[in-house]
Scaffold this motif. Structure first.
Motif, PDB file in Angstrom:
ATOM      1  N   LEU A 115       0.957  -1.385   0.293  1.00 18.15           N
ATOM      2  CA  LEU A 115      -0.243  -0.531   0.188  1.00 18.15           C
ATOM      3  C   LEU A 115       1.061   1.180   0.364  1.00 18.15           C
ATOM      4  CD1 LEU A 115      -2.852  -1.122   2.817  1.00 18.15           C
ATOM      5  CD2 LEU A 115      -3.223  -0.756   0.058  1.00 18.15           C
ATOM      6  N   PRO A 116       0.672   2.305  -0.770  1.00 20.93           N
ATOM      7  CA  PRO A 116      -0.646   2.403  -0.997  1.00 20.93           C
ATOM      8  C   PRO A 116      -1.071   1.962  -2.951  1.00 20.93           C
ATOM      9  CG  PRO A 116       0.346   4.131  -1.306  1.00 20.93           C
ATOM     10  CD  PRO A 116       1.525   3.370  -0.780  1.00 20.93           C
ATOM     11  N   ALA A 155       0.046  -6.447   3.154  1.00 20.27           N
ATOM     12  CA  ALA A 155      -1.530  -5.631   4.124  1.00 20.27           C
ATOM     13  C   ALA A 155      -2.157  -5.898   4.663  1.00 20.27           C
ATOM     14  CB  ALA A 155      -1.164  -4.684   3.324  1.00 20.27           C
ATOM     15  N   LEU A 156      -1.964  -5.188   5.790  1.00 19.69           N
ATOM     16  CA  LEU A 156      -3.380  -5.971   6.500  1.00 19.69           C
ATOM     17  C   LEU A 156      -3.959  -4.280   7.056  1.00 19.69           C
ATOM     18  CD1 LEU A 156      -5.365  -8.103   8.168  1.00 19.69           C
ATOM     19  CD2 LEU A 156      -3.528  -8.529  10.280  1.00 19.69           C
ATOM     20  N   PHE A 204      -5.627   3.815  -1.544  1.00 17.24           N
ATOM     21  CA  PHE A 204      -5.556   4.488  -3.001  1.00 17.24           C
ATOM     22  C   PHE A 204      -4.583   5.956  -2.438  1.00 17.24           C
ATOM     23  CE2 PHE A 204      -8.136   2.147  -4.495  1.00 17.24           C
ATOM     24  CZ  PHE A 204      -7.699   1.298  -6.049  1.00 17.24           C
ATOM     25  N   GLY A 205      -3.838   6.158  -1.110  1.00 24.45           N
ATOM     26  CA  GLY A 205      -2.832   6.368  -1.002  1.00 24.45           C
ATOM     27  C   GLY A 205      -3.571   8.134  -1.336  1.00 24.45           C
ATOM     28  N   ARG A 206      -4.821   8.701  -1.143  1.00 24.93           N
ATOM     29  CA  ARG A 206      -5.329  10.114  -0.893  1.00 24.93           C
ATOM     30  C   ARG A 206      -5.014  10.549   0.077  1.00 24.93           C
ATOM     31  NH1 ARG A 206     -10.746  11.050  -5.213  1.00 24.93           N
ATOM     32  NH2 ARG A 206     -10.116  10.816  -6.665  1.00 24.93           N
ATOM     33  N   ARG A 207      -5.082   9.852   1.350  1.00 24.32           N
ATOM     34  CA  ARG A 207      -4.722  10.290   2.296  1.00 24.32           C
ATOM     35  C   ARG A 207      -3.763   9.271   3.260  1.00 24.32           C
ATOM     36  NH1 ARG A 207      -8.386  14.173   4.909  1.00 24.32           N
ATOM     37  NH2 ARG A 207     -10.014  14.833   4.204  1.00 24.32           N
ATOM     38  N   PRO A 208      -2.642   9.764   4.212  1.00 22.74           N
ATOM     39  CA  PRO A 208      -2.045   8.905   4.815  1.00 22.74           C
ATOM     40  C   PRO A 208      -2.585   8.398   5.440  1.00 22.74           C
ATOM     41  CG  PRO A 208      -2.004  10.813   5.614  1.00 22.74           C
ATOM     42  CD  PRO A 208      -2.779  11.100   4.772  1.00 22.74           C
ATOM     43  N   GLY A 246       0.782   1.194  14.857  1.00 20.43           N
ATOM     44  CA  GLY A 246      -0.163   1.817  13.161  1.00 20.43           C
ATOM     45  C   GLY A 246       1.324   2.239  12.491  1.00 20.43           C
ATOM     46  N   LEU A 247       1.102   1.523  11.197  1.00 20.57           N
ATOM     47  CA  LEU A 247       1.964   1.822  10.265  1.00 20.57           C
ATOM     48  C   LEU A 247       1.771   3.172   9.999  1.00 20.57           C
ATOM     49  CD1 LEU A 247       2.770  -1.207   9.307  1.00 20.57           C
ATOM     50  CD2 LEU A 247       4.453  -0.161  10.986  1.00 20.57           C
ATOM     51  N   ARG A 248       2.553   4.001   9.266  1.00 18.60           N
ATOM     52  CA  ARG A 248       2.337   5.407   8.096  1.00 18.60           C
ATOM     53  C   ARG A 248       2.307   4.850   6.667  1.00 18.60           C
ATOM     54  NH1 ARG A 248       0.246   5.944  12.586  1.00 18.60           N
ATOM     55  NH2 ARG A 248       0.743   7.662  13.564  1.00 18.60           N
ATOM     56  N   THR A 249       2.202   5.693   5.839  1.00 17.04           N
ATOM     57  CA  THR A 249       2.506   5.500   4.640  1.00 17.04           C
ATOM     58  C   THR A 249       2.401   7.027   3.922  1.00 17.04           C
ATOM     59  OG1 THR A 249       0.344   6.083   3.822  1.00 17.04           O
ATOM     60  CG2 THR A 249       1.364   3.727   4.278  1.00 17.04           C
TER      61      THR A 249
END
Length: 620
Positions: free
Chosen positions: A414-415, A560-561, A579-583, A617-620
Motif C-alpha cells: 500500500l498504497p 498488507a493488513l 490508494f494514498g489520497r490520504r495517509p 499503527g504504520l504510516r504511509t
C-alpha cells in the motif's frame, strides 16, 4: 409515626395548585434559572413531580398522545429501531411536536425532553450520516475530529426535533469479548478522557449529552454477565483504587472539565476487592457512587437517567426497585412500557414516607434546571431540517480515513496504484449494513443494503476509476496471479448482549447475523482469505469489525493488513487510504491479541505480548 409537619407537607404536595395572582416567574426567560426552578417546583403537585421523573418509550404513547398529558411525562425516548412512518426528518418532527403539544396541555405546561441513542451519528433515521463507531474514532487519536463528528450528529438530531442524546459512551473497554466494545474509544482511560470533546460537540450545538454507562461496564469480568450473556451487564471486580484509575476517570473529567449535564448508570455491578469479593452492588442502586461520589465529591448538578428498565435489575417488587433507585440518586427513570406502573409505585413509596420529598424535589429540580438551560420553555417546538448533508458525509469520509489502522505493509503493498488490476473479495466489501454495525436503524443493526451511502467496493471504484476491478464476495470468480487481492472480511452487526463472545445468537436478526460471535474470523471468511492470498502476488486484507479478530495463523500469507473497524456510511474513506489520497495515521485504541487465550489483554499488563501493541499503527 411520621412527624405532623411531614404529613402536612405531603398533603400539600398532593393538592392541586391553587389559583393565585402570584407572578409566574418560571415562564419569564429574563428570570435567573434557579429562581425559575424554585418557582415552578413550588407550583407542582406530587403527580407533576413524579411525572417529570418518568420517561416512556415512543411506542407506548404515539398512538394516544393524551397519555403524555395524563401521566404528566417529563420525557419520551425512541429506543433502537423505534421510528415513525415514514422514517424522515419531517415525520420525526411531527412525532416530537405532537407529543410536545400533549405535554403543554398539562396545567403547568412543562415541555418534554425527547431522547434517542445517536451513538455514531443519528443512526435511527434513514438517510442520516452514519459515522464510525467510537472504537474507530479512538483510533484517529483526534479530539478535534471527534468534536466535529458529534457536532454534526447534534445538527442532524435537531433537524429531527430531538434535543437529548444518550451518548457518548465513555466506558473503558478492557475485554474484547464484550459485545459493546466498539462503543468505547479504547482500553486506556487517558485516551477515552481525551475524546470527551464528544460532549462538547453535542452541548455546544444545543443537544444534551449523556455520558454512559457510569461506571465500570467496560471492565466487567467474563462469566459474570446477566442471563445468557457471559459478560454484558456483569460485575466489575476491582479495587477502589483501580476503579478510580480506570473506570471512573473519564466521568470525573466529563463532569469537572466538560460540564456534562446527564449521566446514565450502568446495568453492571461493582464488587470491591478491598471488602472481599462476593457482595456486588448494582450501579442503579449504588448510593455511594451515584450520590456520594458523582453528586457529592464531583459536584454534578445535572440529572441521572436510568438505563432501559435499569431499576428492574434491582431486587424486589417495582415499588422496592423505585424506592432503591430514587434513594440511591437516580432522578429520571427510563420505563419504556411501564411508565404508569412506575409512577403509581413511586407515589405509594412517597406517601408511605419511604422516599423523602426532599429527594423528589432534588430530582425534579435537576431535571427542570436542564430544561430551562436548553430553552425548551421558550422554544418547545421544532422544525424539520436536513440529514445526510454533503458536508456531513464529507466529514464522515474524513473520519473513516483517520480511523484506518495499518498493521502490516510488506514491500510497500500500500498504497495501491490507481490503474491496478484489483480482485475484491469478502462479504464485507459490498455490504453497507455490515460496515455500519449495530445501532443503525435497528438496535442490533441490519446486514445488507440498509442505508444510503458508499460501500468499500463503491469507494474503490470511485477513487480509482482507471483500475480494473473484479468483485466476487466468495472468491468464486477466476483470479489472475497478477491481480492485487483486496479481501474485506470481519463481523456482522450486533449490539449488547447478542454481541458477547460465547453468548446466544440473535434468532430474530437477519440470517447473516445469526452466527456465533467470535474473536476469530468465521470459517467462510478464513476460506476467502486463504483462497485469494494464495492465488495472487500481493494480498491486502481489511478487517471490518467492532473489535480485534485474531488472525495470527494467516498473517504470513497477508502482505498488507488493515483494521477498518466499523466505518459507517462513508466507505470511500477506506478507499482514500488504500490508494494514498490520504495517509494512514490511525493507531490501535486497543491491544490486538495473538490468540484468543490472551484475552483480556491491555496496555500496562505484565506480561504484555500482543500481536500488535496498543498505539501501534504504520504510516504511509
Amino acid at each position: 409515626m411520621r412527624p405532623a409537619y411531614a404529613v402536612g407537607a405531603l398533603v400539600a404536595a398532593l393538592l392541586p395548585v391553587p389559583v393565585t395572582s402570584t407572578p409566574v416567574s418560571y415562564r419569564d426567560a429574563r428570570v435567573p434559572v434557579e429562581r425559575r426552578v424554585q418557582d415552578l417546583l413550588g407550583r407542582m403537585t406530587l403527580a407533576d413531580k413524579i411525572g417529570q421523573m418518568t420517561q416512556a418509550e415512543r411506542g407506548a404513547v404515539a398512538a394516544d398522545p393524551t397519555l403524555v398529558t395524563e401521566w404528566r411525562l417529563g420525557s419520551v425516548l425512541s429506543g433502537g429501531g423505534s421510528v415513525p412512518t415514514p422514517n424522515t426528518p419531517a415525520a420525526w418532527v411531527d412525532t416530537v411536536n405532537t407529543l410536545q403539544r400533549a405535554a403543554l396541555a398539562t396545567p403547568l405546561k412543562i415541555p418534554i425532553l425527547y431522547g434517542v441513542d445517536a451513538v455514531h451519528g443519528h443512526g435511527n433515521v434513514y438517510g442520516a450520516t452514519v459515522f464510525p463507531h467510537n472504537i474507530g474514532l479512538g483510533a484517529s487519536r483526534d479530539p478535534r475530529l471527534v468534536e466535529q463528528v458529534y457536532r454534526a450528529t447534534a445538527e442532524e438530531m435537531r433537524a429531527t426535533g430531538i434535543r437529548w442524546n444518550f451518548a457518548p459512551c465513555v466506558c473503558v473497554t478492557r475485554d474484547d469479548r464484550w459485545g459493546r466494545a466498539y462503543e468505547s474509544f479504547g482500553e486506556d482511560p487517558a485516551l477515552v478522557t481525551r475524546m470527551l470533546t464528544a460532549v462538547d460537540g453535542l452541548e455546544k450545538n444545543g443537544v444534551l449529552a449523556t455520558v454512559k454507562h457510569y461506571a465500570g461496564d467496560g471492565d466487567t469480568t467474563y462469566g459474570t454477565g446477566t442471563g445468557d450473556y457471559p459478560i454484558d451487564q456483569g460485575v466489575t471486580i476491582t479495587s477502589r483504587a483501580d476503579f478510580a484509575r480506570i473506570d471512573l476517570a473519564p466521568y470525573v473529567a466529563a463532569v469537572t472539565r466538560h460540564g456534562v449535564r446527564s449521566v446514565m448508570p450502568s446495568f453492571s455491578s461493582v464488587d470491591w476487592t478491598d471488602d472481599g469479593v462476593g457482595n456486588p452492588v448494582n450501579m442503579h442502586g449504588h448510593r455511594e457512587l451515584l450520590t456520594g461520589t458523582l453528586k457529592g465529591k464531583l459536584g454534578f448538578d445535572g440529572f441521572l437517567i436510568s438505563d432501559w428498565e435499569g431499576i428492574h435489575h434491582l431486587p424486589g417488587t417495582l415499588a422496592d426497585q423505585a424506592r432503591a433507585g430514587v434513594n440511591a440518586g437516580i432522578d429520571m427513570f427510563m420505563e419504556p412500557n411501564t411508565a404508569p406502573q412506575f409512577e403509581a409505585a413511586l407515589t405509594a413509596e412517597v406517601q408511605a414516607g419511604r422516599v423523602p420529598m426532599t429527594r423528589i424535589d432534588d430530582a425534579v429540580s435537576r431535571i427542570l434546571r436542564v430544561k430551562f438551560q436548553l430553552g425548551l420553555f421558550e422554544n418547545p417546538y421544532a422544525t424539520a431540517g436536513e440529514v445526510g448533508t454533503a458536508a456531513h458525509r464529507a466529514l464522515g469520509r474524513e473520519a473513516v480515513a483517520a480511523s484506518q489502522v495499518l498493521l502490516k505493509n510488506n514491500a510497500r503493498t500500500l498504497p495501491l496504484r490507481p490503474d491496478a488490476r484489483i480482485y475484491v473479495a469478502g462479504r464485507n466489501a459490498d455490504d453497507i449494513g455490515n460496515q455500519a454495525g449495530g445501532w443503525t436503524l435497528d438496535w442490533q443493526g441490519r446486514t445488507g443494503d440498509s442505508i444510503p451511502g458508499t460501500t468499500i467496493l463503491d469507494g474503490i471504484r470511485q477513487v480509482a476509476p482507471a483500475a480494473s476491478v473484479t468483485f466476487s464476495a466468495d472468491a468464486s470468480a477466476p483470479i489472475a496471479r497478477t491481480d492485487v487481492g483486496v479481501v474485506v472480511v470481519g463481523e456482522t452487526p450486533y449490539a449488547e448482549g447478542f454481541g458477547d463472545v460465547g453468548g446466544p445468537v440473535c434468532s430474530w436478526c437477519p440470517a447473516p447475523q445469526q452466527e456465533p460471535k467470535s474473536l476469530t474470523l468465521q470459517p467462510a471468511d478464513r476460506a476467502v482469505v486463504d483462497k485469494v492470498c494464495d492465488a495472487v502476488t500481493r494480498c491486502v486484507v481489511l478487517i471490518v469489525s467492532g473489535r480485534p479478530q485474531v488472525i495470527t495463523d494467516q498473517l504470513g500469507s497477508i502482505d498488507a493488513l488493515v483494521a477498518s473497524w466499523l466505518p459507517g456510511s462513508e466507505g470511500g474513506g477506506v478507499a482514500d487510504v488504500l490508494f494514498g489520497r490520504r495517509p494512514f495515521t490511525g493507531r490501535l485504541p486497543v491491544s490486538w491479541p495473538r490468540s484468543v487465550d490472551q484475552v483480556p489483554i491491555n496496555i500496562g499488563d505484565r506480561p504484555y505480548n500482543p500481536l500488535f501493541a496498543y498505539g501501534y499503527g504504520l504510516r504511509t
